[in-house]
Write a protein that holds these residues in place. Structure first.
Motif, PDB file in Angstrom:
ATOM      1  N   ARG A   1       0.943  -1.214  -0.053  1.00 17.87           N
ATOM      2  CA  ARG A   1       0.064   0.042  -0.038  1.00 17.87           C
ATOM      3  C   ARG A   1       0.845   1.134   0.072  1.00 17.87           C
ATOM      4  O   ARG A   1       0.598   2.236  -0.534  1.00 17.87           O
ATOM      5  CB  ARG A   1      -0.878   0.023   1.301  1.00 17.87           C
ATOM      6  CG  ARG A   1      -1.817  -0.953   1.303  1.00 17.87           C
ATOM      7  CD  ARG A   1      -3.000  -0.813   0.036  1.00 17.87           C
ATOM      8  NE  ARG A   1      -2.447  -1.321  -1.072  1.00 17.87           N
ATOM      9  CZ  ARG A   1      -2.904  -1.258  -2.280  1.00 17.87           C
ATOM     10  NH1 ARG A   1      -3.402  -0.257  -2.850  1.00 17.87           N
ATOM     11  NH2 ARG A   1      -2.487  -1.982  -3.343  1.00 17.87           N
TER      12      ARG A   1
ATOM     13  N   GLN B   1       2.642   1.403  -3.426  1.00 17.31           N
ATOM     14  CA  GLN B   1       1.480   1.602  -4.830  1.00 17.31           C
ATOM     15  C   GLN B   1       1.008   3.338  -4.722  1.00 17.31           C
ATOM     16  O   GLN B   1       0.644   3.821  -5.586  1.00 17.31           O
ATOM     17  CB  GLN B   1       0.530   0.756  -4.640  1.00 17.31           C
ATOM     18  CG  GLN B   1      -0.173   0.541  -5.942  1.00 17.31           C
ATOM     19  CD  GLN B   1       0.615   0.165  -7.215  1.00 17.31           C
ATOM     20  OE1 GLN B   1       1.667  -0.689  -6.971  1.00 17.31           O
ATOM     21  NE2 GLN B   1       0.453   0.848  -8.420  1.00 17.31           N
ATOM     22  N   THR B   2       0.766   3.668  -3.458  1.00 18.17           N
ATOM     23  CA  THR B   2       0.162   4.820  -3.432  1.00 18.17           C
ATOM     24  C   THR B   2       1.286   6.169  -3.819  1.00 18.17           C
ATOM     25  O   THR B   2       0.742   7.470  -4.049  1.00 18.17           O
ATOM     26  CB  THR B   2      -0.260   5.456  -1.699  1.00 18.17           C
ATOM     27  OG1 THR B   2       0.804   5.362  -0.856  1.00 18.17           O
ATOM     28  CG2 THR B   2      -1.233   4.358  -1.353  1.00 18.17           C
ATOM     29  N   ARG B   3       2.426   5.865  -3.813  1.00 24.46           N
ATOM     30  CA  ARG B   3       3.457   6.798  -4.230  1.00 24.46           C
ATOM     31  C   ARG B   3       3.367   6.770  -5.738  1.00 24.46           C
ATOM     32  O   ARG B   3       4.252   7.716  -6.247  1.00 24.46           O
ATOM     33  CB  ARG B   3       4.875   6.256  -3.687  1.00 24.46           C
ATOM     34  CG  ARG B   3       4.902   6.865  -2.047  1.00 24.46           C
ATOM     35  CD  ARG B   3       6.172   6.557  -1.620  1.00 24.46           C
ATOM     36  NE  ARG B   3       6.320   6.551  -0.220  1.00 24.46           N
ATOM     37  CZ  ARG B   3       5.749   6.966   0.793  1.00 24.46           C
ATOM     38  NH1 ARG B   3       4.581   7.817   0.648  1.00 24.46           N
ATOM     39  NH2 ARG B   3       6.385   7.330   1.939  1.00 24.46           N
ATOM     40  N   HIS B   4       2.950   5.709  -6.741  1.00 25.75           N
ATOM     41  CA  HIS B   4       3.124   5.631  -8.082  1.00 25.75           C
ATOM     42  C   HIS B   4       1.719   5.982  -8.747  1.00 25.75           C
ATOM     43  O   HIS B   4       0.791   5.286  -8.223  1.00 25.75           O
ATOM     44  CB  HIS B   4       3.692   4.417  -8.362  1.00 25.75           C
ATOM     45  CG  HIS B   4       4.966   4.412  -7.851  1.00 25.75           C
ATOM     46  ND1 HIS B   4       5.311   3.831  -6.665  1.00 25.75           N
ATOM     47  CD2 HIS B   4       6.054   4.321  -8.662  1.00 25.75           C
ATOM     48  CE1 HIS B   4       6.648   3.716  -6.653  1.00 25.75           C
ATOM     49  NE2 HIS B   4       7.175   4.217  -7.660  1.00 25.75           N
ATOM     50  N   ASP B   5       1.490   6.724  -9.379  1.00 29.72           N
ATOM     51  CA  ASP B   5       0.616   6.967 -10.158  1.00 29.72           C
ATOM     52  C   ASP B   5       0.570   6.226 -11.716  1.00 29.72           C
ATOM     53  O   ASP B   5       0.673   6.824 -12.472  1.00 29.72           O
ATOM     54  CB  ASP B   5      -0.056   8.407 -10.553  1.00 29.72           C
ATOM     55  CG  ASP B   5      -1.432   8.586 -11.181  1.00 29.72           C
ATOM     56  OD1 ASP B   5      -2.141   7.673 -10.891  1.00 29.72           O
ATOM     57  OD2 ASP B   5      -1.510   9.847 -11.574  1.00 29.72           O
ATOM     58  N   SER B   6       0.428   4.842 -11.777  1.00 27.47           N
ATOM     59  CA  SER B   6       0.843   4.358 -12.813  1.00 27.47           C
ATOM     60  C   SER B   6      -0.013   2.851 -12.728  1.00 27.47           C
ATOM     61  O   SER B   6      -0.536   2.321 -11.646  1.00 27.47           O
ATOM     62  CB  SER B   6       2.125   3.870 -13.095  1.00 27.47           C
ATOM     63  OG  SER B   6       2.569   2.715 -13.797  1.00 27.47           O
ATOM     64  N   LEU B   7      -0.358   2.279 -13.887  1.00 29.14           N
ATOM     65  CA  LEU B   7      -1.246   1.014 -13.737  1.00 29.14           C
ATOM     66  C   LEU B   7      -0.215  -0.165 -13.152  1.00 29.14           C
ATOM     67  O   LEU B   7      -0.540  -1.307 -12.857  1.00 29.14           O
ATOM     68  CB  LEU B   7      -1.538   0.610 -15.420  1.00 29.14           C
ATOM     69  CG  LEU B   7      -2.626   1.287 -15.744  1.00 29.14           C
ATOM     70  CD1 LEU B   7      -2.857   1.075 -17.272  1.00 29.14           C
ATOM     71  CD2 LEU B   7      -3.937   1.313 -14.852  1.00 29.14           C
TER      72      LEU B   7
ATOM     73  N   TRP C   1       3.609  -1.701  -8.620  1.00 28.09           N
ATOM     74  CA  TRP C   1       4.734  -1.448  -7.884  1.00 28.09           C
ATOM     75  C   TRP C   1       4.821  -2.023  -6.566  1.00 28.09           C
ATOM     76  O   TRP C   1       6.125  -2.624  -6.181  1.00 28.09           O
ATOM     77  CB  TRP C   1       5.189   0.052  -7.936  1.00 28.09           C
ATOM     78  CG  TRP C   1       5.349   0.632  -9.181  1.00 28.09           C
ATOM     79  CD1 TRP C   1       4.885   1.658  -9.952  1.00 28.09           C
ATOM     80  CD2 TRP C   1       6.561   0.726  -9.805  1.00 28.09           C
ATOM     81  NE1 TRP C   1       5.195   1.790 -11.260  1.00 28.09           N
ATOM     82  CE2 TRP C   1       6.641   1.204 -11.099  1.00 28.09           C
ATOM     83  CE3 TRP C   1       7.897  -0.085  -9.793  1.00 28.09           C
ATOM     84  CZ2 TRP C   1       7.586   1.335 -12.061  1.00 28.09           C
ATOM     85  CZ3 TRP C   1       8.730  -0.151 -10.793  1.00 28.09           C
ATOM     86  CH2 TRP C   1       8.828   0.608 -11.811  1.00 28.09           C
TER      87      TRP C   1
ATOM     88  N   TYR D   1       2.446  -2.845 -20.085  1.00 24.84           N
ATOM     89  CA  TYR D   1       2.495  -3.022 -18.525  1.00 24.84           C
ATOM     90  C   TYR D   1       2.577  -4.665 -18.164  1.00 24.84           C
ATOM     91  O   TYR D   1       3.216  -5.078 -17.175  1.00 24.84           O
ATOM     92  CB  TYR D   1       1.462  -2.482 -17.695  1.00 24.84           C
ATOM     93  CG  TYR D   1       1.983  -0.896 -17.741  1.00 24.84           C
ATOM     94  CD1 TYR D   1       3.139  -0.335 -17.281  1.00 24.84           C
ATOM     95  CD2 TYR D   1       1.072   0.167 -18.141  1.00 24.84           C
ATOM     96  CE1 TYR D   1       3.278   1.012 -17.132  1.00 24.84           C
ATOM     97  CE2 TYR D   1       1.026   1.323 -18.372  1.00 24.84           C
ATOM     98  CZ  TYR D   1       2.372   1.858 -17.769  1.00 24.84           C
ATOM     99  OH  TYR D   1       2.549   3.322 -17.835  1.00 24.84           O
TER     100      TYR D   1
END
Length: 122
Positions: free
Chosen positions: A22, A25-31, A34, A94
């Motif tokens: 969590r 993932q919250t630090r990346h704005d990507s599909l 991560w 991806y």
């Protein structure tokens, strides 16, 4: 006794996996997933290090850290699910990158962990 050690390691690994996933993932704005990639990579590194320790590590420690902690920290099922989700969303690039990079980086991390620990104990 071994089952208790595996359970104790999993009690640490499972929440650590969730919280790390969590946080990353919250630090990346990507599909791209991560968070799962990160925990799987960390688990491969740790497990490679444990394998590199070989006979220097007692069996109870392997049960606690290898099977319990790493088993709960890493997740092939989530990796598979997220790859299928990417393919369903037609994010084929991806999905492909997730497969190729996860496998190669995981093997590389395990090899690195093994080599570093094995060399330090030799």
């Amino acid at each position: 006794m071994t089952a208790v050690l595996v359970f104790a390691g999993a009690m640490i690994g499972a929440p650590l996996r969730y919280l790390t996933d969590r946080m990353v993932q919250t630090r990346h704005d990507s599909l791209f997933p991560w968070g799962t990639f990160s925990v799987n990579l960390a688990g491969c590194l740790i497990l490679g290090g444990l394998a590199g320790a070989g006979a220097a590590l007692p069996a109870p420690a392997l049960a606690l850290l290898g099977t319990g902690l790493c088993g709960a920290l890493t997740t092939y099922s989530t990796f598979s699910y997220e790859t299928l989700r990417l393919a369903e969303q037609r994010a084929y690039f991806y999905a492909t990158v997730n497969i190729v990079v996860s496998v190669l980086a995981g093997l590389g991390a395990a090899l690195l962990g093994y080599a570093v620990v094995h060399a330090s104990l030799a």
